[in-house]
Scaffold this motif. Sequence first.
Motif, PDB file in Angstrom:
ATOM      1  N   MET A   1      -2.245  16.873   7.542  1.00  0.00           N
ATOM      2  CA  MET A   1      -1.756  15.532   7.184  1.00  0.00           C
ATOM      3  C   MET A   1      -2.029  15.200   5.711  1.00  0.00           C
ATOM      4  O   MET A   1      -1.200  14.602   5.033  1.00  0.00           O
TER       5      MET A   1
ATOM      6  N   THR B   1      -2.538  15.113   1.753  1.00  0.00           N
ATOM      7  CA  THR B   1      -1.680  15.653   0.700  1.00  0.00           C
ATOM      8  C   THR B   1      -2.475  15.976  -0.568  1.00  0.00           C
ATOM      9  O   THR B   1      -3.594  15.479  -0.764  1.00  0.00           O
TER      10      THR B   1
ATOM     11  N   ILE C   1      -6.926   8.887   4.409  1.00  0.00           N
ATOM     12  CA  ILE C   1      -7.892   7.940   3.842  1.00  0.00           C
ATOM     13  C   ILE C   1      -7.443   6.521   4.175  1.00  0.00           C
ATOM     14  O   ILE C   1      -8.230   5.684   4.623  1.00  0.00           O
TER      15      ILE C   1
ATOM     16  N   GLY D   1      -1.480  14.989  -3.541  1.00  0.00           N
ATOM     17  CA  GLY D   1      -1.513  13.717  -4.292  1.00  0.00           C
ATOM     18  C   GLY D   1      -2.624  12.811  -3.785  1.00  0.00           C
ATOM     19  O   GLY D   1      -3.368  12.224  -4.582  1.00  0.00           O
TER      20      GLY D   1
ATOM     21  N   LYS E   1     -17.969  25.498  -2.572  1.00  0.00           N
ATOM     22  CA  LYS E   1     -18.298  24.166  -2.058  1.00  0.00           C
ATOM     23  C   LYS E   1     -19.549  24.312  -1.207  1.00  0.00           C
ATOM     24  O   LYS E   1     -19.615  25.196  -0.349  1.00  0.00           O
TER      25      LYS E   1
ATOM     26  N   VAL F   1     -11.112  21.774   2.435  1.00  0.00           N
ATOM     27  CA  VAL F   1     -10.960  20.325   2.674  1.00  0.00           C
ATOM     28  C   VAL F   1     -10.862  20.073   4.179  1.00  0.00           C
ATOM     29  O   VAL F   1      -9.923  20.535   4.838  1.00  0.00           O
TER      30      VAL F   1
ATOM     31  N   ALA G   1     -15.378  13.125  -1.483  1.00  0.00           N
ATOM     32  CA  ALA G   1     -14.112  13.861  -1.359  1.00  0.00           C
ATOM     33  C   ALA G   1     -13.505  14.093  -2.750  1.00  0.00           C
ATOM     34  O   ALA G   1     -13.966  13.513  -3.737  1.00  0.00           O
ATOM     35  N   GLY G   2     -12.484  14.931  -2.792  1.00  0.00           N
ATOM     36  CA  GLY G   2     -11.869  15.302  -4.068  1.00  0.00           C
ATOM     37  C   GLY G   2     -12.053  16.791  -4.353  1.00  0.00           C
ATOM     38  O   GLY G   2     -11.986  17.236  -5.507  1.00  0.00           O
TER      39      GLY G   2
ATOM     40  N   GLY H   1      -0.466  11.019   3.177  1.00  0.00           N
ATOM     41  CA  GLY H   1      -0.743  11.547   4.522  1.00  0.00           C
ATOM     42  C   GLY H   1      -1.464  10.542   5.399  1.00  0.00           C
ATOM     43  O   GLY H   1      -1.497  10.668   6.619  1.00  0.00           O
TER      44      GLY H   1
ATOM     45  N   LEU I   1       3.833   6.034  -9.622  1.00  0.00           N
ATOM     46  CA  LEU I   1       3.445   6.952  -8.548  1.00  0.00           C
ATOM     47  C   LEU I   1       3.117   8.299  -9.172  1.00  0.00           C
ATOM     48  O   LEU I   1       3.706   8.672 -10.187  1.00  0.00           O
ATOM     49  N   VAL I   2       2.194   9.036  -8.554  1.00  0.00           N
ATOM     50  CA  VAL I   2       2.037  10.448  -8.929  1.00  0.00           C
ATOM     51  C   VAL I   2       3.115  11.191  -8.154  1.00  0.00           C
ATOM     52  O   VAL I   2       3.167  11.106  -6.929  1.00  0.00           O
TER      53      VAL I   2
ATOM     54  N   LEU J   1       0.840  -1.192   0.000  1.00  0.00           N
ATOM     55  CA  LEU J   1       0.000   0.000   0.000  1.00  0.00           C
ATOM     56  C   LEU J   1       0.877   1.244   0.000  1.00  0.00           C
ATOM     57  O   LEU J   1       1.807   1.353   0.808  1.00  0.00           O
ATOM     58  N   VAL J   2       0.572   2.159  -0.914  1.00  0.00           N
ATOM     59  CA  VAL J   2       1.273   3.445  -0.927  1.00  0.00           C
ATOM     60  C   VAL J   2       0.536   4.376   0.030  1.00  0.00           C
ATOM     61  O   VAL J   2      -0.676   4.563  -0.077  1.00  0.00           O
ATOM     62  N   MET J   3       1.271   4.931   0.969  1.00  0.00           N
ATOM     63  CA  MET J   3       0.667   5.808   1.986  1.00  0.00           C
ATOM     64  C   MET J   3       1.226   7.217   1.833  1.00  0.00           C
ATOM     65  O   MET J   3       2.439   7.415   1.874  1.00  0.00           O
TER      66      MET J   3
ATOM     67  N   ASN K   1      -5.400  13.602  -2.394  1.00  0.00           N
ATOM     68  CA  ASN K   1      -6.736  14.108  -2.733  1.00  0.00           C
ATOM     69  C   ASN K   1      -7.183  13.652  -4.116  1.00  0.00           C
ATOM     70  O   ASN K   1      -8.378  13.517  -4.379  1.00  0.00           O
TER      71      ASN K   1
ATOM     72  N   ALA L   1       3.769  15.878  -4.988  1.00  0.00           N
ATOM     73  CA  ALA L   1       2.537  15.169  -4.608  1.00  0.00           C
ATOM     74  C   ALA L   1       2.359  15.054  -3.101  1.00  0.00           C
ATOM     75  O   ALA L   1       1.240  14.928  -2.611  1.00  0.00           O
TER      76      ALA L   1
HETATM   77  C1  LIG Z   1     -12.530  13.605   8.737  1.00  0.00           C
HETATM   78  C2  LIG Z   1     -12.167  13.704   7.287  1.00  0.00           C
HETATM   79  C3  LIG Z   1     -12.630  14.785   6.558  1.00  0.00           C
HETATM   80  C4  LIG Z   1     -12.295  14.890   5.215  1.00  0.00           C
HETATM   81  N1  LIG Z   1     -12.798  15.954   4.520  1.00  0.00           N
HETATM   82  C5  LIG Z   1     -12.517  16.058   3.207  1.00  0.00           C
HETATM   83  C6  LIG Z   1     -13.068  17.160   2.458  1.00  0.00           C
HETATM   84  O1  LIG Z   1     -13.791  18.009   2.963  1.00  0.00           O
HETATM   85  N2  LIG Z   1     -12.757  17.220   1.133  1.00  0.00           N
HETATM   86  C7  LIG Z   1     -11.952  16.301   0.509  1.00  0.00           C
HETATM   87  O2  LIG Z   1     -11.691  16.442  -0.683  1.00  0.00           O
HETATM   88  N3  LIG Z   1     -11.417  15.280   1.200  1.00  0.00           N
HETATM   89  C8  LIG Z   1     -11.682  15.117   2.525  1.00  0.00           C
HETATM   90  N4  LIG Z   1     -11.177  14.064   3.222  1.00  0.00           N
HETATM   91  C9  LIG Z   1     -10.417  13.038   2.502  1.00  0.00           C
HETATM   92  C10 LIG Z   1      -8.870  13.155   2.622  1.00  0.00           C
HETATM   93  O3  LIG Z   1      -8.475  13.540   3.881  1.00  0.00           O
HETATM   94  C11 LIG Z   1      -8.249  14.120   1.632  1.00  0.00           C
HETATM   95  O4  LIG Z   1      -8.800  13.874   0.365  1.00  0.00           O
HETATM   96  C12 LIG Z   1      -6.709  14.042   1.567  1.00  0.00           C
HETATM   97  O5  LIG Z   1      -6.230  14.957   0.608  1.00  0.00           O
HETATM   98  C13 LIG Z   1      -6.183  12.657   1.228  1.00  0.00           C
HETATM   99  O6  LIG Z   1      -4.774  12.712   1.179  1.00  0.00           O
HETATM  100  P1  LIG Z   1      -3.811  11.698   1.992  1.00  0.00           P
HETATM  101  O7  LIG Z   1      -2.436  12.115   1.691  1.00  0.00           O
HETATM  102  O8  LIG Z   1      -4.172  11.624   3.423  1.00  0.00           O
HETATM  103  O9  LIG Z   1      -4.190  10.314   1.298  1.00  0.00           O
HETATM  104  P2  LIG Z   1      -3.754   8.829   1.756  1.00  0.00           P
HETATM  105  O10 LIG Z   1      -4.757   8.285   2.697  1.00  0.00           O
HETATM  106  O11 LIG Z   1      -2.338   8.779   2.202  1.00  0.00           O
HETATM  107  O12 LIG Z   1      -3.800   8.116   0.356  1.00  0.00           O
HETATM  108  C14 LIG Z   1      -4.986   7.613  -0.207  1.00  0.00           C
HETATM  109  C15 LIG Z   1      -4.577   6.627  -1.316  1.00  0.00           C
HETATM  110  O13 LIG Z   1      -4.138   7.379  -2.453  1.00  0.00           O
HETATM  111  C16 LIG Z   1      -3.040   6.743  -3.082  1.00  0.00           C
HETATM  112  N5  LIG Z   1      -1.949   7.699  -3.187  1.00  0.00           N
HETATM  113  C17 LIG Z   1      -1.752   8.796  -2.411  1.00  0.00           C
HETATM  114  N6  LIG Z   1      -0.718   9.499  -2.879  1.00  0.00           N
HETATM  115  C18 LIG Z   1      -0.245   8.835  -3.956  1.00  0.00           C
HETATM  116  C19 LIG Z   1       0.812   9.081  -4.883  1.00  0.00           C
HETATM  117  N7  LIG Z   1       1.587  10.160  -4.788  1.00  0.00           N
HETATM  118  N8  LIG Z   1       1.006   8.201  -5.893  1.00  0.00           N
HETATM  119  C20 LIG Z   1       0.219   7.116  -6.012  1.00  0.00           C
HETATM  120  N9  LIG Z   1      -0.793   6.827  -5.173  1.00  0.00           N
HETATM  121  C21 LIG Z   1      -1.033   7.686  -4.151  1.00  0.00           C
HETATM  122  C22 LIG Z   1      -2.646   5.546  -2.288  1.00  0.00           C
HETATM  123  O14 LIG Z   1      -3.161   4.382  -2.888  1.00  0.00           O
HETATM  124  C23 LIG Z   1      -3.349   5.766  -0.953  1.00  0.00           C
HETATM  125  O15 LIG Z   1      -3.691   4.580  -0.362  1.00  0.00           O
HETATM  126  C24 LIG Z   1     -11.484  13.915   4.580  1.00  0.00           C
HETATM  127  C25 LIG Z   1     -11.007  12.840   5.334  1.00  0.00           C
HETATM  128  C26 LIG Z   1     -11.348  12.724   6.667  1.00  0.00           C
HETATM  129  C27 LIG Z   1     -10.816  11.533   7.439  1.00  0.00           C
END
Ligand SMILES: Cc1cc2nc3c(=O)[nH]c(=O)nc-3n(C[C@H](O)[C@H](O)[C@H](O)COP(=O)(O)OP(=O)(O)OC[C@H]3O[C@@H](n4cnc5c(N)ncnc54)[C@H](O)[C@@H]3O)c2cc1C
Length: 278
Positions: free
Chosen positions: A102, A104, A34, A106, A176, A94, A115-116, A31, A159-160, A27-29, A108, A71
């Motif tokens: 936390m 990122t 999600i 990428g 929004k 967001v 979300a998005g 922030g 990877l992105v 799994l790629v992690m 999103n 990203a």
């Molecule tokens: C309480 C809560 C509220 C939220 N509110 C919103 C909101 O209002 N609007 C919204 O848009 N989102 C929301 N989110 C969703 C999320 O937090 C955001 O979309 C955030 O930007 C996800 O980024 P992350 O780095 O945490 O993703 P991660 O959880 O780290 O990654 C998600 C998945 O994306 C893939 N991935 C991530 N980066 C890469 C990369 N560089 N290359 C390849 N694959 C990759 C991986 O497969 C990973 O498993 C919310 C989440 C929570 C828990």
Amino acid sequence: MNTREYFLPQSVNEATQLLAKHGPFMLVMAGGTIAMPLINEGISFPQKVMGLRRAGLSYVTKPNGKITIGAMSTLTQMLDLKEIPILQEAAHQVGGWAIRNMGTVGGNLFAPPPAGDFAAALMALDAQLKLVSTAGARIISLTDFYTGFMTTALSPGELVTEIQVPVPTGKTAYLKYGRKHANTPAVVTVAAQIELDGEGVTNSRIALNAVGPHPIRASKAEEILSGSPLNPTTINMAASAAAEECEPFSDAIATEWYRRKMVEVYVRRTLTKITDRR
Ligand SMILES: Cc1cc2nc3c(=O)[nH]c(=O)nc-3n(C[C@H](O)[C@H](O)[C@H](O)COP(=O)(O)OP(=O)(O)OC[C@H]3O[C@@H](n4cnc5c(N)ncnc54)[C@H](O)[C@@H]3O)c2cc1C
């Protein structure tokens, strides 16, 4: 099943090599906002996890006419992007501070609907993504990146790494709509960029979030505006076209019917906001 191995690559090169070696079992992690809840709730059981936090992907550079965003840059970092107010506005919308600190840019792109919200703003700006694997790098537009619900054009081993955003030449607006004023999932999100030559629209990009399998373009609405003046009549026509062409869904936040109604209202408001800025 427990996670048995955790990798923390120090470069993109190392990350892509690890991905090539461990492939689908890893799994790629980013922030983790999600990915971690899915693990904590027992929905996802990755045997191997690769964190990207040390891979050198947390940067913003500003070459000519373009902003490049690593990203792994957080949404909080985007609040400083004074050159592109629509991205500051989108980042602010967001989640709450903990998520923005936390989460990122990428990550999103991969967020499941509703979300998005940040990705929608990137789509309105015609953002391009840099995808990197051990085989090399390629550039793809964000619009073409999405292929369906939770599916993308990302190939195995890719990877992105970077999001490239042209500095907008048109007027932009972002709205929004959720059930609460802040920290709320979207009923609908609208991001628009309109280029005008005098009164006439020369180019328009309207992106919608939370009303489709991923952030989508409202192409019929864009066609209506193209070559037309931006006035209440064309704005109303574009708003009703967007409501017709979107693909809303029902969830705990809103019904499909309500989301479609709100697309019309919020596309109209977003475009009107642009006319107010002339
Ligand atoms: C309480 C809560 C509220 C939220 N509110 C919103 C909101 O209002 N609007 C919204 O848009 N989102 C929301 N989110 C969703 C999320 O937090 C955001 O979309 C955030 O930007 C996800 O980024 P992350 O780095 O945490 O993703 P991660 O959880 O780290 O990654 C998600 C998945 O994306 C893939 N991935 C991530 N980066 C890469 C990369 N560089 N290359 C390849 N694959 C990759 C991986 O497969 C990973 O498993 C919310 C989440 C929570 C828990």
